[in-house]
Design an enzyme around this catalytic site. Structure first.
Site, PDB file in Angstrom:
ATOM      1  N   GLN A   1      31.207 -42.213 -44.953  1.00  0.00           N
ATOM      2  CA  GLN A   1      32.559 -41.652 -44.887  1.00  0.00           C
ATOM      3  C   GLN A   1      33.609 -42.743 -44.911  1.00  0.00           C
ATOM      4  OE1 GLN A   1      33.386 -38.990 -41.605  1.00  0.00           O
ATOM      5  NE2 GLN A   1      35.596 -39.215 -41.851  1.00  0.00           N
TER       6      GLN A   1
ATOM      7  N   CYS B   1      35.307 -35.821 -41.522  1.00  0.00           N
ATOM      8  CA  CYS B   1      33.937 -35.765 -40.993  1.00  0.00           C
ATOM      9  C   CYS B   1      33.336 -34.366 -41.078  1.00  0.00           C
ATOM     10  CB  CYS B   1      33.867 -36.302 -39.574  1.00  0.00           C
ATOM     11  SG  CYS B   1      34.902 -35.443 -38.375  1.00  0.00           S
TER      12      CYS B   1
ATOM     13  N   HIS C   1      34.061 -35.457 -33.460  1.00  0.00           N
ATOM     14  CA  HIS C   1      33.408 -35.899 -34.689  1.00  0.00           C
ATOM     15  C   HIS C   1      32.303 -34.927 -35.062  1.00  0.00           C
ATOM     16  CE1 HIS C   1      32.182 -38.741 -37.733  1.00  0.00           C
ATOM     17  NE2 HIS C   1      30.959 -38.817 -37.234  1.00  0.00           N
TER      18      HIS C   1
ATOM     19  N   ASP D   1      25.323 -38.683 -40.376  1.00  0.00           N
ATOM     20  CA  ASP D   1      26.655 -38.989 -39.869  1.00  0.00           C
ATOM     21  C   ASP D   1      27.296 -40.001 -40.804  1.00  0.00           C
ATOM     22  OD1 ASP D   1      28.880 -39.938 -38.500  1.00  0.00           O
ATOM     23  OD2 ASP D   1      27.883 -40.098 -36.572  1.00  0.00           O
TER      24      ASP D   1
END
Length: 236
Positions: A98, A104, A176, A191
């Site tokens: 990211q 996110c 997040h 993630d």
């Protein structure tokens, strides 16, 4: 001769997505995802609450407070441990880094779909991204997402579609999004803020195995309360 500093890359920022099954279901079903699958709220991580989740489940989206002192310390230790000891990464697991600020939620969704391709039954931006990302490097995948105007558009529509007033793209958000899913019979935490997928071991029951990891995350920051999750389940 005077040195010229390299140009500073302008930060791309998006409206944060609201953790709302209605918003996410509209987003996926209008963009090529199998309509027999839908997001549902998870109301707790105890056995009774987990038993209420419609089955089967293909993935879980988890939202938690990040950038706390405990979280930052754990992330650093986890990365160092994996770099030293290594980990198994199955041939089909796909990870994206990211770089878009406040994206996110979309990163978690892209991770979900990239690692559950059977859900992409129709044409749309998500299928295009996943197919193009095959064989790409980390940097190539970053550019793929940053330069995708269609993705930015569908994200903006979803970002404005929640029950609460949409925050500004540059707003500071203290939670997040991450995705947990079973790929190649292993439970992966995907993630975009981490340099690689996190393998949490063999997966025998996606819901129970993910809940175990989530409880560990929650126990690391017992004073934090802002935890939420959704499951993507097949309907009927």
């Amino acid at each position: 001769m005077e040195d010229k500093a390299a140009p500073v890359k302008e930060r791309i920022s998006w409206i944060p997505l609201e953790l709302n099954p209605d918003v996410w279901n509209k987003l996926i079903h209008e963009n090529g995802v199998d309509k027999t699958w839908a997001f549902n709220d998870i109301y707790g991580f105890d056995p009774e609450s987990l038993g209420l989740i419609p089955q089967p489940v293909s993935a879980i989206i988890f939202v938690y407070p990040t950038m706390t002192e405990t979280d930052l310390k754990f992330r650093k230790q986890e990365e160092q441990r994996i770099l030293k000891e290594g980990q198994f990464l199955g041939p089909n697991v796909m990870h994206f880094k990211q770089t878009i600020y406040n994206a996110c939620g979309m990163m978690a969704l892209i991770h979900l779909l990239a690692n559950n391709r059977a859900l992409l039954t129709g044409p749309g931006v998500f299928r295009e991204i996943v197919e193009q990302a095959d064989g790409m490097t980390v940097d190539q995948r970053i550019k793929l997402l940053e330069n995708n105007k269609r993705l930015a558009y569908v994200h903006e529509i979803a970002g404005k579609d929640g029950q609460t007033n949409a925050p500004a793209p540059e707003a500071e958000v203290d939670v997040h999004y991450v995705c947990f899913t079973d790929t190649d019979d292993h439970l992966y935490e995907l993630d975009g803020d981490k340099p690689f997928p996190i393998n949490h071991g063999l997966c025998t029951d996606l819901v129970k195995d993910t809940a175990r990891v989530i409880r560990q995350i929650m126990e690391r920051d017992p004073n934090e309360k802002n935890f939420s999750a959704m499951a993507l389940s097949r309907l009927g």
